[in-house]
Design an enzyme around this catalytic site. Structure first.
Site, PDB file in Angstrom:
ATOM      1  N   HIS A   1      67.657  15.782  -8.523  1.00  0.00           N
ATOM      2  CA  HIS A   1      67.055  14.439  -8.616  1.00  0.00           C
ATOM      3  C   HIS A   1      66.266  14.335  -9.926  1.00  0.00           C
ATOM      4  O   HIS A   1      65.706  15.325 -10.399  1.00  0.00           O
ATOM      5  CB  HIS A   1      66.129  14.197  -7.410  1.00  0.00           C
ATOM      6  CG  HIS A   1      65.627  12.792  -7.339  1.00  0.00           C
ATOM      7  ND1 HIS A   1      64.527  12.376  -8.055  1.00  0.00           N
ATOM      8  CD2 HIS A   1      66.070  11.701  -6.663  1.00  0.00           C
ATOM      9  CE1 HIS A   1      64.335  11.080  -7.817  1.00  0.00           C
ATOM     10  NE2 HIS A   1      65.253  10.654  -6.965  1.00  0.00           N
TER      11      HIS A   1
ATOM     12  N   GLU B   1      71.875   7.749 -10.713  1.00  0.00           N
ATOM     13  CA  GLU B   1      70.558   7.110 -10.634  1.00  0.00           C
ATOM     14  C   GLU B   1      69.896   7.144 -12.006  1.00  0.00           C
ATOM     15  O   GLU B   1      69.336   8.172 -12.390  1.00  0.00           O
ATOM     16  CB  GLU B   1      69.667   7.878  -9.655  1.00  0.00           C
ATOM     17  CG  GLU B   1      70.225   8.014  -8.266  1.00  0.00           C
ATOM     18  CD  GLU B   1      69.142   8.384  -7.258  1.00  0.00           C
ATOM     19  OE1 GLU B   1      68.838   7.547  -6.414  1.00  0.00           O
ATOM     20  OE2 GLU B   1      68.597   9.494  -7.355  1.00  0.00           O
TER      21      GLU B   1
HETATM   22  P1  PGA Z   1      63.793   3.976  -5.336  1.00  0.00           P
HETATM   23  O1  PGA Z   1      64.162   5.531  -5.370  1.00  0.00           O
HETATM   24  O2  PGA Z   1      64.847   3.287  -4.504  1.00  0.00           O
HETATM   25  O3  PGA Z   1      62.439   3.916  -4.718  1.00  0.00           O
HETATM   26  O4  PGA Z   1      63.827   3.502  -6.761  1.00  0.00           O
HETATM   27  C1  PGA Z   1      65.487   5.919  -5.588  1.00  0.00           C
HETATM   28  C2  PGA Z   1      65.598   7.405  -5.717  1.00  0.00           C
HETATM   29  O5  PGA Z   1      64.732   8.054  -6.318  1.00  0.00           O
HETATM   30  O6  PGA Z   1      66.599   7.978  -5.241  1.00  0.00           O
END
Ligand code: PGA
Length: 270
Positions: A100, A172
């Site tokens: 992540h 992401e």
């Molecule tokens: P968020 O987090 O939807 O709060 O932006 C997404 C993530 O970190 O996977």
């Protein structure tokens, strides 16, 4: 209309919710299960390590899949503070979230680490949910595709034939995540997913088409349908907007018809 392809949707609770709060949250989600087409979903929740045991207990008869937010690659050893794949498996964990952007940013995780962790997860029969994406600086420097290629070639390519089937990707962009994150335009997301798919096919040949690519970063009830309707977006990885069971269930209910409509139009990568 039903389709054979389950929608992958889940949440990472990050360093929020104690074990007691996680149990309350999961009970709320289970209570709402009857409103959700669970057989058409792969619904997963990734709580803190300290919540895994009580989470497993409450999810015993539920199809909701349990994940862990991180994992070390060795089975055991002198690695104080780390958690191994067999330890997670014992707790009923089925998904290991790896790489992540917060782990990359705050804990110095590299693509090489991601590779070792993903290989260990797959070796132990876990699904490796590998997160990737560019930072704000990468975007400003116009090196987004280079960064994504690097993350795939260093992080995933050495997995070789092991990868497809046990690997999910979450794209992401770091600049779109969390408080202060700027939601990405759906067209931007579509282009990045297309690019990731093309690199996966180059690296894993036709098998690369089978690896699901989820989207995450400020996904909420208002924008979720726009993201899921894009080709190559195979699921959603939701943070804040999923942390109340009721809101998460509402988001899923909104997304399902769009998911079905997309597949009935034949917009799919296989
Ligand atoms: P968020 O987090 O939807 O709060 O932006 C997404 C993530 O970190 O996977």
């Amino acid at each position: 209309m039903k389709n054979d392809r389950p929608l992958l949707i889940g949440t990472n609770l990050k360093m929020y919710k104690t074990a007691a709060e996680t149990v309350r949250y999961l009970s709320g989600l289970i209570d709402r299960s009857s409103e959700l087409p669970l057989e058409e979903l792969r619904l997963f929740v990734i709580p803190s390590f300290t919540s895994l045991y009580p989470a497993r207990e409450i999810l015993r008869d539920s199809p909701i899949m349990l994940g862990a937010q991180n994992m070390f690659w060795e089975d055991e050893g002198q690695y104080t503070g780390e958690v191994s794949p067999p330890m997670l498996k014992e707790l009923g964990v089925r998904i290991a979230e790896i790489g992540h952007s917060e782990r990359r940013e705050h804990f110095g995780e590299t693509d090489r680490d991601v590779n070792r962790k993903a290989a260990a997860a797959i070796r132990h029969g876990l699904i490796a949910l590998v997160c990737m994406g560019e930072t704000k600086t990468d975007k400003e420097l116009d090196i987004v595709e280079e960064r994504l290629s690097e993350q795939i070639k260093v992080g995933l390519k050495p997995l070789g034939g092991q990868a497809p089937g046990s690997l999910w990707i979450a794209y992401e962009p770091a600049w779109a995540i969390g408080r202060g994150g700027i939601p990405a335009e759906p067209g931007y997301v579509a282009a990045r997913h297309r690019f990731i798919r093309s690199v996966l096919v180059r690296v894993f040949d036709e098998e690369g088409r089978k690896i699901p690519i989820l989207y995450g970063g400020s996904v909420n009830e208002e924008n979720a349908c726009a993201y899921i309707s894009q080709p190559e977006v195979d699921g959603l990885f939701v943070g804040r907007a999923a942390w109340q069971a009721e809101g998460f269930a509402r988001l899923i209910r909104r997304v399902m018809p769009v998911w079905h409509a997309k597949h009935s139009r034949g917009v799919s990568h296989d």
